[in-house]
Write a protein that holds these residues in place. Structure first.
Motif, PDB file in Angstrom:
ATOM      1  N   ALA A   1       0.996  -1.289   0.028  1.00  0.00           N
ATOM      2  CA  ALA A   1       0.090   0.111  -0.151  1.00  0.00           C
ATOM      3  C   ALA A   1       1.080   1.255  -0.163  1.00  0.00           C
ATOM      4  O   ALA A   1       0.556   2.050  -0.593  1.00  0.00           O
ATOM      5  N   VAL A   2       1.815   1.140   0.699  1.00  0.00           N
ATOM      6  CA  VAL A   2       2.850   2.459   0.722  1.00  0.00           C
ATOM      7  C   VAL A   2       3.678   2.498  -0.570  1.00  0.00           C
ATOM      8  O   VAL A   2       3.645   3.547  -1.002  1.00  0.00           O
ATOM      9  N   LEU A   3       4.069   1.389  -0.936  1.00  0.00           N
ATOM     10  CA  LEU A   3       4.668   1.402  -2.491  1.00  0.00           C
ATOM     11  C   LEU A   3       3.537   1.894  -3.520  1.00  0.00           C
ATOM     12  O   LEU A   3       4.031   2.849  -4.362  1.00  0.00           O
ATOM     13  N   GLY A   4       2.200   1.515  -3.592  1.00  0.00           N
ATOM     14  CA  GLY A   4       1.488   1.895  -4.381  1.00  0.00           C
ATOM     15  C   GLY A   4       1.068   3.585  -4.291  1.00  0.00           C
ATOM     16  O   GLY A   4       1.221   4.215  -5.210  1.00  0.00           O
ATOM     17  N   THR A   5       1.083   3.951  -3.197  1.00  0.00           N
ATOM     18  CA  THR A   5       0.956   5.455  -2.866  1.00  0.00           C
ATOM     19  C   THR A   5       1.956   6.490  -3.479  1.00  0.00           C
ATOM     20  O   THR A   5       1.997   7.211  -4.027  1.00  0.00           O
ATOM     21  N   LEU A   6       3.234   5.820  -3.004  1.00  0.00           N
ATOM     22  CA  LEU A   6       4.559   6.512  -3.410  1.00  0.00           C
ATOM     23  C   LEU A   6       4.678   6.516  -4.918  1.00  0.00           C
ATOM     24  O   LEU A   6       5.091   7.328  -5.687  1.00  0.00           O
ATOM     25  N   ALA A   7       4.005   5.237  -5.452  1.00  0.00           N
ATOM     26  CA  ALA A   7       4.200   5.280  -7.040  1.00  0.00           C
ATOM     27  C   ALA A   7       3.353   6.212  -7.660  1.00  0.00           C
ATOM     28  O   ALA A   7       3.654   7.129  -8.647  1.00  0.00           O
ATOM     29  N   ILE A   8       2.293   6.782  -6.767  1.00  0.00           N
ATOM     30  CA  ILE A   8       1.325   7.828  -7.665  1.00  0.00           C
ATOM     31  C   ILE A   8       2.040   9.171  -7.417  1.00  0.00           C
ATOM     32  O   ILE A   8       2.067  10.006  -8.192  1.00  0.00           O
ATOM     33  N   PHE A   9       2.486   9.324  -6.013  1.00  0.00           N
ATOM     34  CA  PHE A   9       2.932  10.625  -5.725  1.00  0.00           C
ATOM     35  C   PHE A   9       4.522  10.914  -5.655  1.00  0.00           C
ATOM     36  O   PHE A   9       5.103  12.060  -5.989  1.00  0.00           O
ATOM     37  N   ALA A  10       5.224   9.831  -5.559  1.00  0.00           N
ATOM     38  CA  ALA A  10       6.877  10.031  -5.783  1.00  0.00           C
ATOM     39  C   ALA A  10       7.147   8.827  -6.600  1.00  0.00           C
ATOM     40  O   ALA A  10       7.795   8.139  -5.820  1.00  0.00           O
TER      41      ALA A  10
ATOM     42  N   LEU B   1      14.414  13.069  -9.766  1.00  0.00           N
ATOM     43  CA  LEU B   1      14.124  12.760 -11.028  1.00  0.00           C
ATOM     44  C   LEU B   1      14.038  11.326 -11.651  1.00  0.00           C
ATOM     45  O   LEU B   1      14.708  10.573 -11.049  1.00  0.00           O
ATOM     46  N   MET B   2      12.944  11.165 -12.535  1.00  0.00           N
ATOM     47  CA  MET B   2      12.922   9.864 -12.942  1.00  0.00           C
ATOM     48  C   MET B   2      14.129   9.302 -13.774  1.00  0.00           C
ATOM     49  O   MET B   2      14.477   7.983 -13.445  1.00  0.00           O
ATOM     50  N   SER B   3      14.642  10.229 -14.442  1.00  0.00           N
ATOM     51  CA  SER B   3      15.846   9.667 -15.104  1.00  0.00           C
ATOM     52  C   SER B   3      17.135   9.494 -14.120  1.00  0.00           C
ATOM     53  O   SER B   3      17.824   8.513 -14.474  1.00  0.00           O
ATOM     54  N   GLN B   4      17.398  10.228 -13.110  1.00  0.00           N
ATOM     55  CA  GLN B   4      18.242   9.804 -12.167  1.00  0.00           C
ATOM     56  C   GLN B   4      17.886   8.567 -11.339  1.00  0.00           C
ATOM     57  O   GLN B   4      18.740   7.761 -11.148  1.00  0.00           O
TER      58      GLN B   4
ATOM     59  N   VAL C   1      20.820   5.172  -1.245  1.00  0.00           N
ATOM     60  CA  VAL C   1      20.600   5.537  -2.578  1.00  0.00           C
ATOM     61  C   VAL C   1      19.494   6.700  -2.846  1.00  0.00           C
ATOM     62  O   VAL C   1      19.473   7.256  -3.353  1.00  0.00           O
ATOM     63  N   LEU C   2      18.593   6.277  -1.800  1.00  0.00           N
ATOM     64  CA  LEU C   2      17.463   7.354  -1.802  1.00  0.00           C
ATOM     65  C   LEU C   2      17.873   8.873  -1.333  1.00  0.00           C
ATOM     66  O   LEU C   2      17.378   9.821  -2.075  1.00  0.00           O
ATOM     67  N   ARG C   3      18.891   8.944  -0.294  1.00  0.00           N
ATOM     68  CA  ARG C   3      19.338  10.401  -0.208  1.00  0.00           C
ATOM     69  C   ARG C   3      19.856  10.850  -1.280  1.00  0.00           C
ATOM     70  O   ARG C   3      19.779  12.133  -1.711  1.00  0.00           O
ATOM     71  N   ASP C   4      20.595  10.018  -2.126  1.00  0.00           N
ATOM     72  CA  ASP C   4      21.525  10.677  -3.412  1.00  0.00           C
ATOM     73  C   ASP C   4      20.299  11.064  -4.412  1.00  0.00           C
ATOM     74  O   ASP C   4      20.433  12.127  -5.267  1.00  0.00           O
ATOM     75  N   LEU C   5      19.253  10.044  -4.461  1.00  0.00           N
ATOM     76  CA  LEU C   5      18.191  10.572  -5.330  1.00  0.00           C
ATOM     77  C   LEU C   5      17.604  11.781  -4.973  1.00  0.00           C
ATOM     78  O   LEU C   5      17.128  12.695  -6.048  1.00  0.00           O
TER      79      LEU C   5
ATOM     80  N   PRO D   1       9.928   8.269  -8.582  1.00  0.00           N
ATOM     81  CA  PRO D   1      11.370   7.735  -8.552  1.00  0.00           C
ATOM     82  C   PRO D   1      11.758   7.151  -7.181  1.00  0.00           C
ATOM     83  O   PRO D   1      12.549   6.019  -7.271  1.00  0.00           O
ATOM     84  N   THR D   2      11.013   7.648  -6.251  1.00  0.00           N
ATOM     85  CA  THR D   2      11.188   7.027  -4.938  1.00  0.00           C
ATOM     86  C   THR D   2      10.678   5.557  -4.865  1.00  0.00           C
ATOM     87  O   THR D   2      11.405   4.591  -4.349  1.00  0.00           O
TER      88      THR D   2
END
Length: 155
Positions: free
Chosen positions: A26-35, A88-91, A78-82, A37-38
């Motif tokens: 559920a958290v991953l699905g929510t993040l997929a909508i709003f964030a 960005l999605m490309s990053q 890795v998330l910190r660097d992102l 790249p994360t």
């Protein structure tokens, strides 16, 4: 007592083991909508933890928790660097395509698996050493009592 048994029979059994994976998804699905790249980095980086959570079906077991904590320790840099490079999605795609990043994320999960397998053996070695030391201390005390009171004390 009988009421409890009949009431328990009527209810479906709770599936405690599926709560954590569902929360994660559920958290991953929510993040997929709003964030997105994360979510991409988390979905790929936390795969070993998700596998461990689905494999662990015993209540009270800590395998998935240990692996998830170690895996998260590898994914967070890795998330910190992102996040510091603009989120960005490309990053995110570039990071996910880097084998060193994979090694970092999955290597941390491997450390978690190693801890799960090695910690009981190391604890067993220390427990055995403690027992041996206790036996030696008690035998020395018994010998001291035998010297002080004679052989009649042992029966």
């Amino acid at each position: 007592m009988a009421k409890k048994k009949t009431a328990a029979r009527g209810k479906p059994a709770k599936q405690k083991g599926m709560t954590l994976p569902l929360i994660f998804l559920a958290v991953l699905g929510t993040l997929a909508i709003f964030a997105t790249p994360t979510a991409l980095v988390l979905a790929i980086g936390m795969a070993p933890s998700l596998v461990a959570v689905f494999m662990e079906n015993r209540p009270g077991a800590y395998t998935a928790k240990c692996i998830t904590a170690c895996n998260m320790a590898g994914v967070l840099p890795v998330l910190r660097d992102l996040w510091l490079t603009g989120h960005l999605m490309s990053q995110a795609r570039m990071m996910v395509g880097d084998p060193i990043v994979w090694l970092q994320m999955y290597g941390a999960a491997g450390v978690g698996w190693s801890l799960v397998w090695l910690a009981p053996m190391v604890a067993g070695v220390f427990a055995d050493a403690g027992h041996d030391r206790s036996v030696a201390r008690l035998e020395a005390r018994q010998e001291k009592l035998r010297e002080e009171w004679g052989d009649s004390i042992t029966g």
